[in-house]
Design an enzyme around this catalytic site. Structure first.
Site, PDB file in Angstrom:
ATOM      1  N   ASP A  11       0.943  -1.078   0.074  1.00  0.00           N
ATOM      2  CA  ASP A  11       0.107   0.041  -0.253  1.00  0.00           C
ATOM      3  C   ASP A  11       0.934   1.361  -0.032  1.00  0.00           C
ATOM      4  O   ASP A  11       1.988   1.092   0.125  1.00  0.00           O
ATOM      5  CB  ASP A  11      -0.938  -0.096   1.277  1.00  0.00           C
ATOM      6  CG  ASP A  11      -1.706   1.270   1.332  1.00  0.00           C
ATOM      7  OD1 ASP A  11      -2.338   1.544   0.462  1.00  0.00           O
ATOM      8  OD2 ASP A  11      -2.077   1.782   2.550  1.00  0.00           O
ATOM      9  N   SER A  12       0.252   2.357  -0.006  1.00  0.00           N
ATOM     10  CA  SER A  12       1.043   3.670  -0.028  1.00  0.00           C
ATOM     11  C   SER A  12       1.607   3.820   1.569  1.00  0.00           C
ATOM     12  O   SER A  12       2.524   4.583   1.695  1.00  0.00           O
ATOM     13  CB  SER A  12       0.380   4.882  -0.301  1.00  0.00           C
ATOM     14  OG  SER A  12      -0.888   4.852   0.257  1.00  0.00           O
ATOM     15  N   TYR A  43      -0.981   8.341  -2.636  1.00  0.00           N
ATOM     16  CA  TYR A  43      -1.062   8.228  -3.931  1.00  0.00           C
ATOM     17  C   TYR A  43      -2.051   8.972  -4.581  1.00  0.00           C
ATOM     18  O   TYR A  43      -2.097   9.127  -5.804  1.00  0.00           O
ATOM     19  CB  TYR A  43      -1.489   6.728  -4.054  1.00  0.00           C
ATOM     20  CG  TYR A  43      -0.096   5.627  -4.123  1.00  0.00           C
ATOM     21  CD1 TYR A  43       1.231   6.222  -3.729  1.00  0.00           C
ATOM     22  CD2 TYR A  43      -0.103   4.343  -4.388  1.00  0.00           C
ATOM     23  CE1 TYR A  43       2.226   5.264  -3.626  1.00  0.00           C
ATOM     24  CE2 TYR A  43       0.941   3.449  -4.242  1.00  0.00           C
ATOM     25  CZ  TYR A  43       2.148   3.976  -3.861  1.00  0.00           C
ATOM     26  OH  TYR A  43       3.347   3.032  -3.799  1.00  0.00           O
ATOM     27  N   GLY A  44      -3.270   9.083  -3.776  1.00  0.00           N
ATOM     28  CA  GLY A  44      -4.334   9.772  -4.188  1.00  0.00           C
ATOM     29  C   GLY A  44      -4.224  11.031  -4.908  1.00  0.00           C
ATOM     30  O   GLY A  44      -5.440  11.263  -5.611  1.00  0.00           O
ATOM     31  N   CYS A  74      -4.470  -1.418  -1.688  1.00  0.00           N
ATOM     32  CA  CYS A  74      -4.686  -0.147  -1.844  1.00  0.00           C
ATOM     33  C   CYS A  74      -5.621  -0.160  -3.177  1.00  0.00           C
ATOM     34  O   CYS A  74      -5.530  -0.445  -4.138  1.00  0.00           O
ATOM     35  CB  CYS A  74      -3.412   0.464  -2.355  1.00  0.00           C
ATOM     36  SG  CYS A  74      -3.377   2.172  -2.733  1.00  0.00           S
ATOM     37  N   THR A  76      -6.362   2.749  -4.626  1.00  0.00           N
ATOM     38  CA  THR A  76      -5.969   3.697  -5.490  1.00  0.00           C
ATOM     39  C   THR A  76      -4.860   2.982  -6.735  1.00  0.00           C
ATOM     40  O   THR A  76      -5.162   3.260  -7.625  1.00  0.00           O
ATOM     41  CB  THR A  76      -5.179   4.755  -4.850  1.00  0.00           C
ATOM     42  OG1 THR A  76      -5.996   5.555  -3.911  1.00  0.00           O
ATOM     43  CG2 THR A  76      -4.730   5.987  -5.893  1.00  0.00           C
ATOM     44  N   GLU A 155      -2.466   8.639   8.394  1.00  0.00           N
ATOM     45  CA  GLU A 155      -1.105   8.095   8.402  1.00  0.00           C
ATOM     46  C   GLU A 155      -0.225   8.504   9.682  1.00  0.00           C
ATOM     47  O   GLU A 155       0.540   7.944  10.017  1.00  0.00           O
ATOM     48  CB  GLU A 155      -0.396   8.525   7.186  1.00  0.00           C
ATOM     49  CG  GLU A 155       0.786   7.887   6.600  1.00  0.00           C
ATOM     50  CD  GLU A 155       0.650   6.424   6.058  1.00  0.00           C
ATOM     51  OE1 GLU A 155      -0.392   6.043   5.702  1.00  0.00           O
ATOM     52  OE2 GLU A 155       1.757   5.820   6.768  1.00  0.00           O
ATOM     53  N   CYS A 183     -10.888   3.036   0.562  1.00  0.00           N
ATOM     54  CA  CYS A 183      -9.556   3.358   0.617  1.00  0.00           C
ATOM     55  C   CYS A 183      -9.201   2.497   1.820  1.00  0.00           C
ATOM     56  O   CYS A 183      -9.913   2.714   2.864  1.00  0.00           O
ATOM     57  CB  CYS A 183      -9.221   4.883   1.005  1.00  0.00           C
ATOM     58  SG  CYS A 183      -7.642   5.369   1.579  1.00  0.00           S
ATOM     59  N   THR A 184      -8.192   1.875   1.774  1.00  0.00           N
ATOM     60  CA  THR A 184      -7.928   0.787   2.940  1.00  0.00           C
ATOM     61  C   THR A 184      -7.417   1.564   4.228  1.00  0.00           C
ATOM     62  O   THR A 184      -7.684   1.068   5.459  1.00  0.00           O
ATOM     63  CB  THR A 184      -6.706  -0.205   2.516  1.00  0.00           C
ATOM     64  OG1 THR A 184      -5.620   0.531   2.002  1.00  0.00           O
ATOM     65  CG2 THR A 184      -7.148  -1.277   1.371  1.00  0.00           C
ATOM     66  N   HIS A 185      -7.114   2.747   3.784  1.00  0.00           N
ATOM     67  CA  HIS A 185      -6.806   3.527   5.324  1.00  0.00           C
ATOM     68  C   HIS A 185      -7.931   3.768   6.188  1.00  0.00           C
ATOM     69  O   HIS A 185      -7.777   3.948   7.381  1.00  0.00           O
ATOM     70  CB  HIS A 185      -6.001   4.990   4.872  1.00  0.00           C
ATOM     71  CG  HIS A 185      -4.671   4.898   4.747  1.00  0.00           C
ATOM     72  ND1 HIS A 185      -4.259   4.441   3.417  1.00  0.00           N
ATOM     73  CD2 HIS A 185      -3.645   5.638   5.373  1.00  0.00           C
ATOM     74  CE1 HIS A 185      -2.974   4.636   3.522  1.00  0.00           C
ATOM     75  NE2 HIS A 185      -2.605   5.419   4.567  1.00  0.00           N
TER      76      HIS A 185
END
Ligand code: DGL
Length: 261
Positions: A11-12, A43-44, A74, A76, A155, A183-185
């Site tokens: 992922d990012s 990344y978005g 991810c 994105t 993050e 979005c996995t976040h």
């Protein structure tokens, strides 16, 4: 390729850790090799070409590590690079992503419904969920909202209620019958999202569905790690930072190491 080789997950940043956690819960004997590309996060707000370049470099590291499968944890990166990534690594190495598994689930359980989708700017503009739902004839009406301030907040392992409340009160999300976290976040603030809706809204994402799909894939290809073998996970980022370390410790009780792409 040996069955004991790791599953590559990337992922990012910290978002994919939620997917890695779901994988580990369902496949405890598998080893994970996780990369968070924190140096290039988010990344978005990047171009397709930039995201594709990052993803190819990550895949090269995962290949060097002998990963037997690659998981794009991810949305994105899935929207920007799922197809080129499969070409890049060749058809012998399975690549799975976090968007596809939820499409079939939505088609089965939510036909005729209106669902909200919150995601990065890139994912919303790419309209990947919309396209995949249409292609699968899922008959779901999607209301999409880009929520770009959430990734930096998550993050940093912080929570600012006004940011979330501003997004979730957007009129586009009025009267939805479920909310997809695209979005996995965002799974890391699922509780706060549920609280906002007084626990009355179904919150959906693809992490557990992906883990189940991965389990089936490993069984079908006879690539699953044996219950007798001991698993070892490894977590790496392209830029070491405190937020990533804190979330990794919370979810996996593991340290984070640097990696160069
Ligand atoms: N976790 C990534 C996703 O699922 C996020 C984002 C980013 O770096 O902008 O889209």
């Amino acid at each position: 390729m040996q069955n004991s080789h790791p599953i590559g997950v990337f992922d990012s940043g910290v978002g994919g850790l939620t997917v890695a956690r779901a994988i580990k819960d369902i496949l405890p004997y598998e080893s994970l090799y996780y990369i968070g590309d924190t140096a290039n996060l988010p990344y978005g707000n990047k171009s397709t070409k930039q995201i594709q370049d990052y993803v190819k470099k990550i895949a090269d590291v995962l290949l060097q590590q002998g990963c037997k499968v690659i998981v794009i944890a991810c949305s994105t990166a899935t929207a920007a690079a799922a197809e080129i990534l499969q070409d890049h690594v060749g058809n012998d190495l399975p690549v799975i992503n976090v968007i596809d598994p939820i499409i079939g689930y939505l088609k089965q359980y939510y036909p005729g419904k209106t669902l909200g989708l919150i995601a990065t700017q890139y994912t919303v503009e790419a309209a990947t969920y919309n396209r995949k739902l249409e292609e699968s004839k899922a008959n779901i009406h999607l209301r999409c909202l880009a929520t770009p301030l959430l990734v930096p907040m998550i993050e940093a392992d912080t929570y600012q209620p006004h940011i979330l409340e501003t997004y979730l009160s957007d009129p586009i999300l009025r009267d939805i019958q479920g909310l997809i976290l695209g979005c996995t976040h965002y799974w890391l603030i699922k509780k706060q999202i549920l609280d906002y809706f007084n626990n009355k809204l179904e919150i959906l994402n693809g992490a557990e569905l992906l883990a189940l799909q991965l389990k089936q894939l490993l069984i079908d290809k006879k690539m699953n790690s044996l219950a007798t073998s001991s698993s070892q996970d490894y977590f790496a980022t392209t830029h070491l930072d405190a937020g990533f370390q804190a979330v990794t410790e919370r979810l996996f009780q593991q340290k984070v190491y640097p990696v160069t792409l």
